[in-house]
Design an enzyme around this catalytic site. Structure first.
Site, PDB file in Angstrom:
ATOM      1  N   TYR A 209      48.080  46.664  36.448  1.00 35.74           N
ATOM      2  CA  TYR A 209      46.791  46.332  36.080  1.00 35.74           C
ATOM      3  C   TYR A 209      46.671  44.934  35.268  1.00 35.74           C
ATOM      4  CZ  TYR A 209      42.557  45.977  33.281  1.00 35.74           C
ATOM      5  OH  TYR A 209      41.253  45.360  32.748  1.00 35.74           O
ATOM      6  N   SER A 212      48.069  41.986  37.455  1.00 41.87           N
ATOM      7  CA  SER A 212      47.103  41.590  38.439  1.00 41.87           C
ATOM      8  C   SER A 212      46.126  40.840  37.784  1.00 41.87           C
ATOM      9  CB  SER A 212      46.446  42.908  39.233  1.00 41.87           C
ATOM     10  OG  SER A 212      45.583  43.478  38.300  1.00 41.87           O
ATOM     11  N   LYS A 213      45.699  41.007  36.366  1.00 43.83           N
ATOM     12  CA  LYS A 213      44.990  40.224  35.367  1.00 43.83           C
ATOM     13  C   LYS A 213      45.738  38.828  35.311  1.00 43.83           C
ATOM     14  CE  LYS A 213      41.305  42.728  35.953  1.00 43.83           C
ATOM     15  NZ  LYS A 213      40.073  42.346  36.680  1.00 43.83           N
TER      16      LYS A 213
END
Length: 298
Positions: A209, A212-213
């Site tokens: 997560y 990916s950000k």
């Protein structure tokens, strides 16, 4: 303050959680007089039905398994200029269909809000699997790129611009070409707003997560340079701990000491920043990542 959003066509992904940022953003744009298209996909996270009455991941996962009926009940109190689409942005052909549906109803999209998010469950280096990585990157990175690409392609038709006419490399080297492109053409309103997280650079325990950000933030800067000559701005909002149903009492008590302003964020706090980036007031801001976090993760 007039944000200049009346009758603008806004497309928002990730809107089925009625307590989420996507839902709050859709309602905020509707109040400004915009025409709002909302895209969602029902997810299949497991949850305990006995625990959805209070905040926590069971409540959050249950909300993500819904359609947009709850949001529709609220937005139709404000406007009839809305459209709800169930679609999977991980597939490029689906993305084209989404934009086609919006254009048939409202015309060309002015504002794209990439709010949809993949959130892997087993997200540490000790437990992560290929599926977990795909669950995050397929939405947060691949789907986001597909949405932006389709937006830029359709929006640029207003300029009569074709990539075959002049390469991007030539435009970046000779900025005078950009002047020729837009000479005599009315100023257009193109906005892309992405979503990151305030701790994107270091997120132990949620590595797919978080990474990916971090990719979203890098894409924001790169794409802002690529599309600036088309009159499109590209910015990212990076929320801090925001109560969208997933923060239970224990998590809240543990995170509050790290928030200088002393409270959790609310979806409306994030929606306000998205509205500003979408507005006429932000017409000379691009390539930026703004934390809306109460001072968390500075």
């Amino acid at each position: 303050m007039n944000l200049g959003l009346k009758d603008k066509v806004v497309l928002i992904t990730g809107t089925n959680n009625p307590e989420g940022i996507g839902a709050a953003t859709a309602l905020a744009f509707a109040r400004e007089g915009a025409k709002v298209a909302m895209v969602y996909k029902k997810l299949n996270h497991s949850y305990d039905k006995d625990k959805i009455g209070s905040n926590g991941f069971d409540r959050y996962h249950e909300a993500l398994s819904r359609d947009c009926i709850a949001l529709e009940e609220e937005i139709k109190k404000i406007t009839s200029d809305y459209l709800i689409i169930e679609g999977d942005i991980r597939k490029q052909e689906n993305v084209a269909d989404i934009f086609e549906s919006v254009e048939k109803r409202f015309g060309t999209v002015n504002v794209l809000v990439n709010n949809a998010c993949g959130y892997p469950v087993n997200d540490t280096i000790f437990t992560i699997t290929e599926k977990d990585i795909n669950d995050g990157y397929d939405v947060d990175v691949k789907g986001l790129i597909f949405m932006i690409q389709e937006f830029v392609k359709r929006f640029s038709k207003f300029y009569g611009y074709s990539p075959k006419e002049t390469s991007l490399q030539e435009r970046l080297v000779d900025r005078s070409l950009s002047k020729d492109l837009t000479a005599g053409i009315p100023k257009l309103h193109g906005r892309i707003i992405n979503m990151s997280t305030d701790a994107a650079q270091v997120m132990p325990g949620v590595i797919a997560y978080g990474s990916s950000k971090a990719a979203v933030e890098a894409l924001t800067r790169s794409i802002a340079i690529e599309v600036g000559h088309l009159g499109i701005t590209v910015n990212t909002v990076a929320p801090g701990p925001t109560q969208t149903g997933y923060i239970d009492t224990e998590l809240e008590n543990s995170v509050l000491p790290s928030i200088p302003l002393g409270r959790l964020g609310e979806p409306g706090d994030i929606a306000d920043m998205i509205l500003f980036f979408a507005s006429e007031k932000a017409s000379w801001i691009t390539g930026q990542v703004i934390k809306v976090s109460g001072g968390h993760a500075l």
